[in-house]
Design an enzyme around this catalytic site. Structure first.
Site, PDB file in Angstrom:
ATOM      1  N   ASP A 117       0.844  -1.189   0.000  1.00  0.00           N
ATOM      2  CA  ASP A 117       0.000   0.000   0.000  1.00  0.00           C
ATOM      3  C   ASP A 117       0.879   1.238   0.000  1.00  0.00           C
ATOM      4  OD1 ASP A 117      -2.398   1.366  -0.028  1.00  0.00           O
ATOM      5  OD2 ASP A 117      -2.559   1.438   2.155  1.00  0.00           O
ATOM      6  N   TYR A 119       1.161   5.642  -0.373  1.00  0.00           N
ATOM      7  CA  TYR A 119       0.651   6.782   0.410  1.00  0.00           C
ATOM      8  C   TYR A 119       0.894   7.997  -0.459  1.00  0.00           C
ATOM      9  CZ  TYR A 119       0.205   9.356   4.927  1.00  0.00           C
ATOM     10  OH  TYR A 119      -0.181  10.153   5.979  1.00  0.00           O
ATOM     11  N   HIS A 124      -3.972  13.868   0.895  1.00  0.00           N
ATOM     12  CA  HIS A 124      -4.242  12.937   1.995  1.00  0.00           C
ATOM     13  C   HIS A 124      -3.094  12.943   3.005  1.00  0.00           C
ATOM     14  CE1 HIS A 124      -5.507   9.408   4.217  1.00  0.00           C
ATOM     15  NE2 HIS A 124      -4.345   8.829   3.961  1.00  0.00           N
ATOM     16  N   ARG A 133       0.094  14.522  13.542  1.00  0.00           N
ATOM     17  CA  ARG A 133       1.389  15.047  13.994  1.00  0.00           C
ATOM     18  C   ARG A 133       1.369  16.551  14.216  1.00  0.00           C
ATOM     19  NH1 ARG A 133       2.875  11.060  10.444  1.00  0.00           N
ATOM     20  NH2 ARG A 133       2.809  12.554   8.755  1.00  0.00           N
ATOM     21  N   GLU A 190     -10.897   3.754   3.173  1.00  0.00           N
ATOM     22  CA  GLU A 190      -9.946   4.563   2.422  1.00  0.00           C
ATOM     23  C   GLU A 190     -10.231   4.357   0.937  1.00  0.00           C
ATOM     24  OE1 GLU A 190      -6.109   5.564   5.089  1.00  0.00           O
ATOM     25  OE2 GLU A 190      -5.961   3.681   4.009  1.00  0.00           O
ATOM     26  N   GLU A 192      -9.254   4.119  -2.541  1.00  0.00           N
ATOM     27  CA  GLU A 192      -7.999   3.906  -3.255  1.00  0.00           C
ATOM     28  C   GLU A 192      -8.285   3.168  -4.563  1.00  0.00           C
ATOM     29  OE1 GLU A 192      -4.744   2.292  -0.975  1.00  0.00           O
ATOM     30  OE2 GLU A 192      -5.502   3.112   0.916  1.00  0.00           O
ATOM     31  N   ASP A 224      -9.327   0.330   1.473  1.00  0.00           N
ATOM     32  CA  ASP A 224      -8.361  -0.105   2.488  1.00  0.00           C
ATOM     33  C   ASP A 224      -8.907   0.236   3.874  1.00  0.00           C
ATOM     34  OD1 ASP A 224      -6.021  -1.049   3.589  1.00  0.00           O
ATOM     35  OD2 ASP A 224      -4.990   0.867   3.413  1.00  0.00           O
ATOM     36  N   TYR A 235       1.143   2.973  15.373  1.00  0.00           N
ATOM     37  CA  TYR A 235       1.888   3.158  14.108  1.00  0.00           C
ATOM     38  C   TYR A 235       3.326   3.632  14.276  1.00  0.00           C
ATOM     39  CZ  TYR A 235       1.865   8.286  13.568  1.00  0.00           C
ATOM     40  OH  TYR A 235       2.103   9.624  13.698  1.00  0.00           O
TER      41      TYR A 235
HETATM   42 CA    CA Z   1      -4.197   2.882   2.740  1.00  0.00          CA
END
Ligand code: CA
Length: 406
Positions: A117, A119, A124, A133, A190, A192, A224, A235
């Site tokens: 996958d 990114y 996004h 963050r 998600e 995608e 996803d 994560y």
């Molecule tokens: Ca994803």
């Protein structure tokens, strides 16, 4: 035309996508979607019209067919197109070759060995960076230099129509100092697209951006599924794990890269300039309209997002070049997903995390309910199509119902 094709059908004569279907009488086998019907390729094979081993058209996966190579699979596609248009062709007067889509069950189109996958949507990555963050420095320093990705889990990729169970896991509630365990409170989709590799490489070999299209058989819609509260806690430092690997849903018809060729458009400018192995020539993005709908139990569908595959900052050729630049080999059937495809506008975001801005701005549904994330009983549907004048090529849909945690 041998068969009626409704106006605005995703499965026009220009498409000819491949999938695996079965009916009460027919075992799982390869089919081609045309209008509201499926052309049974195993039955076509019995007409003795192909010059390859047609036993592979009776298989319950496309892998062996794809392994014939694009020279043959493209020729098969063109022949079908030609035969369907010609009222006197080998397909004429043989209704037994066709099955109504409404009477067929669709299966996983390919056996997926590995799933990656990416990114690759700037919007996004920026939105998530702001929320997870730092609103000031949302993008990490590597993002515009590397098509960031991670290795996902192939075993839990499912086809449209198969429900999922709300996943359970470990989360750290806001303000708490010890984690808790239970069903996710922030289940998300998600939006995608995924591409399916059509050619193997050997360990140590790399695929250039120039050759990458030879290694891409076709595309599907890809949802996803994500559990945001689990993701937030787990994560760091190695990336997504249980927040992502419980399920990803795909649409059943694989639309070939050749069918999408007329819908190519210029890719966005990449600034700063990328390293030479990621540079490319020509149009590498595709103008594919995408939408997401949520259907609550006993309610009608609300479209919550309109996006477009053209927004991708990193294109598929760059993703594949990057994936293999270290000599990592790929196999036929491998799935590579784009990452969530968000546009600039608030109604073009590709996840509830972004649409509800981390749960602070609920989305109104047609039945008056609100959604911050996906609830039990909800059905989430992704659709995609591209259009150029009268030529329409679509993906159909991938729809998945969420059941309570097991
Ligand atoms: Ca994803």
């Amino acid at each position: 035309m041998i068969i009626d094709i409704p106006e605005n059908s995703d499965f026009s004569i220009h498409n000819i996508p491949f999938g695996i279907f079965s009916t009460k009488e027919r075992s799982p086998r390869i089919g081609v979607a045309i209008g509201d019907h499926i052309l049974d390729m195993a039955a076509v094979a019995e007409l003795d019209v192909f010059d390859f081993n047609t036993a592979l058209l009776e298989k319950d996966t496309l892998n062996d067919f794809i392994s014939l190579g694009k020279e043959i699979t493209t020729r098969v596609r063109k022949k079908i197109q030609y035969w369907l248009k010609d009222d006197d062709s080998v397909l004429a007067g043989k209704p037994e070759l066709f099955v109504k889509q409404s009477e067929a069950q669709m299966h996983m189109p390919v056996t997926i060995g590995d799933y990656t996958d990416f990114y690759s949507s700037l919007e996004h990555a920026t939105n998530v960076g702001k929320m997870f963050r730092d609103p000031e420095n949302a993008l990490l320093p590597n993002w515009k230099h590397i098509p960031v990705g991670y290795h996902g889990r192939a075993s839990s990729i499912i086809v449209s129509g198969q429900p999922i169970y709300r996943p359970k896991g470990q989360t750290m509630p806001n303000g708490a100092d010890t984690p808790v365990f239970g069903p996710t409170k922030r289940l998300d989709f998600e939006l995608e697209m995924g591409f399916i590799c059509g050619k193997d490489t050997n360990l140590g070999e790399s695929v250039s951006t120039k050759d990458a299209e030879d290694y891409i058989f076709g595309l599907v819609l890809f949802n996803d599924w994500s559990a945001r509260d689990i993701q937030k806690w787990e994560y760091v430092p190695l990336g997504p794990f249980l927040a992502k690997n419980f399920a990803s849903s795909i649409s059943p018809w694989v639309v070939t890269l050749e069918a999408l060729e007329p819908f190519k458009i210029e890719s966005p400018t990449q600034e700063p300039e990328v390293l030479p192995y990621l540079q490319f020539e020509g149009a590498k993005n595709y103008d594919i309209h995408l939408e997401v709908g949520i259907t609550p139990e006993q309610g009608q569908e609300t479209i919550v997002s309109h996006s477009n595959f053209k927004y991708m900052y990193w294109n598929m050729c760059q993703q594949l070049a990057h994936h293999t630049v270290n000599g990592c080999n790929i196999n036929i059937g491998d799935m590579m997903a784009s990452g969530t495809i968000s546009g600039k506008e608030e109604d073009s975001f590709g996840s509830m995390l972004e649409l509800s801005w981390g749960g602070t701005k609920p989305i109104k549904l047609k039945n008056g309910n609100e959604r911050k994330f996906i609830e039990d009983g909800d059905k989430v549907t992704l659709r995609g199509y591209t259009k150029n004048g009268d030529i329409r090529v679509g993906f159909g849909e991938v729809t998945t119902k969420v059941l309570p945690a097991k």
